[in-house]
Scaffold this active site. Structure first.
Site, PDB file in Angstrom:
ATOM      1  N   ASN A 107       0.874  -1.294  -0.011  1.00 32.53           N
ATOM      2  CA  ASN A 107       0.048   0.027   0.006  1.00 32.53           C
ATOM      3  C   ASN A 107       0.883   1.186  -0.038  1.00 32.53           C
ATOM      4  OD1 ASN A 107      -1.800   1.937   0.625  1.00 32.53           O
ATOM      5  ND2 ASN A 107      -2.288   1.297   2.418  1.00 32.53           N
ATOM      6  N   TRP A 108       1.002   1.916  -1.210  1.00 30.32           N
ATOM      7  CA  TRP A 108       1.884   3.186  -1.320  1.00 30.32           C
ATOM      8  C   TRP A 108       1.437   4.394  -0.664  1.00 30.32           C
ATOM      9  CZ3 TRP A 108       3.776   2.584  -6.941  1.00 30.32           C
ATOM     10  CH2 TRP A 108       4.268   1.599  -7.321  1.00 30.32           C
ATOM     11  N   LYS A 109       0.128   4.158  -0.254  1.00 32.98           N
ATOM     12  CA  LYS A 109      -0.618   5.394   0.506  1.00 32.98           C
ATOM     13  C   LYS A 109      -0.413   6.501  -0.308  1.00 32.98           C
ATOM     14  CE  LYS A 109      -0.066   3.179   4.845  1.00 32.98           C
ATOM     15  NZ  LYS A 109       0.029   3.177   6.192  1.00 32.98           N
TER      16      LYS A 109
ATOM     17  N   HIS B  97      -9.600   1.022   4.962  1.00 34.50           N
ATOM     18  CA  HIS B  97      -8.138   1.339   5.626  1.00 34.50           C
ATOM     19  C   HIS B  97      -8.372   1.992   6.796  1.00 34.50           C
ATOM     20  CE1 HIS B  97      -3.906   2.517   6.362  1.00 34.50           C
ATOM     21  NE2 HIS B  97      -3.800   1.160   5.659  1.00 34.50           N
TER      22      HIS B  97
ATOM     23  N   GLU C 168      -6.393   4.513   7.948  1.00 41.88           N
ATOM     24  CA  GLU C 168      -6.666   6.009   7.775  1.00 41.88           C
ATOM     25  C   GLU C 168      -7.925   6.514   7.191  1.00 41.88           C
ATOM     26  OE1 GLU C 168      -2.844   5.312   5.703  1.00 41.88           O
ATOM     27  OE2 GLU C 168      -2.113   4.397   7.522  1.00 41.88           O
TER      28      GLU C 168
ATOM     29  N   GLU D 167      -5.418  -5.074  10.718  1.00 45.48           N
ATOM     30  CA  GLU D 167      -4.415  -3.961  10.989  1.00 45.48           C
ATOM     31  C   GLU D 167      -4.741  -3.413  12.361  1.00 45.48           C
ATOM     32  OE1 GLU D 167      -2.482  -2.829   7.080  1.00 45.48           O
ATOM     33  OE2 GLU D 167      -4.434  -1.725   7.156  1.00 45.48           O
TER      34      GLU D 167
ATOM     35  N   GLY E 222       2.175   2.165  10.612  1.00 46.04           N
ATOM     36  CA  GLY E 222       3.025   3.494  10.609  1.00 46.04           C
ATOM     37  C   GLY E 222       3.957   3.839  11.992  1.00 46.04           C
TER      38      GLY E 222
ATOM     39  N   SER F 198       3.276  -2.031  10.324  1.00 43.40           N
ATOM     40  CA  SER F 198       4.916  -2.116  10.459  1.00 43.40           C
ATOM     41  C   SER F 198       5.496  -3.540  10.200  1.00 43.40           C
ATOM     42  CB  SER F 198       5.119  -1.707  11.902  1.00 43.40           C
ATOM     43  OG  SER F 198       4.648  -0.589  12.041  1.00 43.40           O
TER      44      SER F 198
ATOM     45  N   GLY G 236       2.792  -1.355   4.451  1.00 42.43           N
ATOM     46  CA  GLY G 236       2.612   0.204   3.878  1.00 42.43           C
ATOM     47  C   GLY G 236       4.046   0.601   3.940  1.00 42.43           C
ATOM     48  N   GLY G 237       4.606   1.566   4.757  1.00 38.50           N
ATOM     49  CA  GLY G 237       6.020   2.121   4.661  1.00 38.50           C
ATOM     50  C   GLY G 237       7.101   1.148   3.991  1.00 38.50           C
TER      51      GLY G 237
HETATM   52  P1  PGA Z   1       2.548   0.110   7.725  1.00 40.25           P
HETATM   53  O1  PGA Z   1       1.369   0.411   7.088  1.00 40.25           O
HETATM   54  O2  PGA Z   1       3.172  -1.001   7.211  1.00 40.25           O
HETATM   55  O3  PGA Z   1       3.464   1.534   7.339  1.00 40.25           O
HETATM   56  O4  PGA Z   1       2.385  -0.001   9.266  1.00 40.25           O
HETATM   57  C1  PGA Z   1       0.313  -0.813   6.791  1.00 40.25           C
HETATM   58  C2  PGA Z   1      -1.100  -0.128   6.192  1.00 40.25           C
HETATM   59  O5  PGA Z   1      -1.266   0.706   6.530  1.00 40.25           O
HETATM   60  O6  PGA Z   1      -1.644  -1.042   5.333  1.00 40.25           O
END
Ligand code: PGA
Length: 252
Positions: free
Chosen positions: A10-12, A96, A98, A168, A174, A214, A235-236
């Site tokens: 997930n590149w957000k 998600h 966020e 998650e 994050g 993470s 994500g990251g």
């Molecule tokens: P993260 O994000 O790996 O940066 O914690 C995961 C996600 O939001 O899908």
């Protein structure tokens, strides 16, 4: 039923047009050897076509980070499932954390999007997870069950097989803080048991449940070795080719 691992990046709200293309090329190159794991990346909407073009014929599928539940019309700023398919998406992330906690999306809205995505042949990743204070108050099972139940409401057995659930925990996204394999496995097993109650044991055994929060190369292997963890939503670390490739390697 053997569930194939599914690692998703997930590149957000990151990259630029040129960086998105470069990253897609690098990831496809680094993972060209993979044939036993499903892989997908989720760039921002505006770079989807370019990334899908680059990834044509590779092992990587493309997905979007959200969608809307109507086909077209006066919905300024929204993107339909038909538009996503038109630019080469096969997956879509829905609900998600966020979007739930920064943008304010509720379970009912998320459910409408899940129904629309499945109905239109996109494969949704339905994200669920508890806040830190909910975990501390011992409410994890209750919160996550509610999110799963409402998120899937109205879907039949055959449809649920097209859904991936991503557990998650919000406190792990994050933050560099990861759920322990025991905590993650416990939540995944609870979700699978709930799927069994809702759809029967064989459906529950077939639905993939990813862990997210993470995930890094150094914790991926032990998480992915848990019996009910069928993949990762990254994500990251999906923005760094070596990290994403390291996570995939950890799942093999
Ligand atoms: P993260 O994000 O790996 O940066 O914690 C995961 C996600 O939001 O899908």
């Amino acid at each position: 039923m053997v569930r194939r691992l599914f690692i998703a990046g997930n590149w957000k709200m990151n990259t630029s047009s040129s960086r998105a293309v470069e990253l897609a090329e690098q990831v496809a190159g680094a993972l060209a050897y993979v044939d036993n794991i499903d892989l997908a990346v989720f760039p921002p909407f505006v770079y989807l076509s370019q990334v899908a073009e680059v990834l044509k014929g590779t092992a990587l599928a493309v997905g979007a980070q959200d969608c809307f539940y109507e086909d077209n019309g006066a919905f300024t700023g929204e993107i339909s499932t038909a538009m996503l398919k038109d630019v080469g998406c096969s997956y879509v992330i829905i609900g998600h954390s966020e979007r739930r906690h920064v943008i304010g999306e509720a379970d009912e809205l998320i459910n409408r999007k899940v129904l629309k995505a499945v109905g239109d042949g996109l494969k949704p990743i339905l994200c669920v997870g508890e806040l830190l204070e909910q975990r501390q108050a011992d409410e994890t099972d209750e919160v996550v069950s509610r999110q799963v139940k409402i998120g899937l409401e109205g879907l039949g057995k055959a449809d649920v097989l097209n859904v991936t659930i991503a557990y998650e925990p919000v406190w792990a996204i994050g933050t560099g803080e990861t759920a322990t394999p025991e905590q993650a496995q416990q939540a995944h097993a609870m979700i699978r048991q709930l799927l069994g109650e809702l759809y029967g044991g064989s459906v529950a055994q077939s639905v993939r449940i990813q862990y997210g929060g993470s995930v890094k190369p150094d914790n991926a292997a032990e998480l992915l070795a848990c019996p009910d963890i069928d993949g990762a939503l990254v994500g990251g670390a999906s923005l760094k080719v070596t990290d994403f490739a390291g996570i995939v390697a950890g799942g093999r």
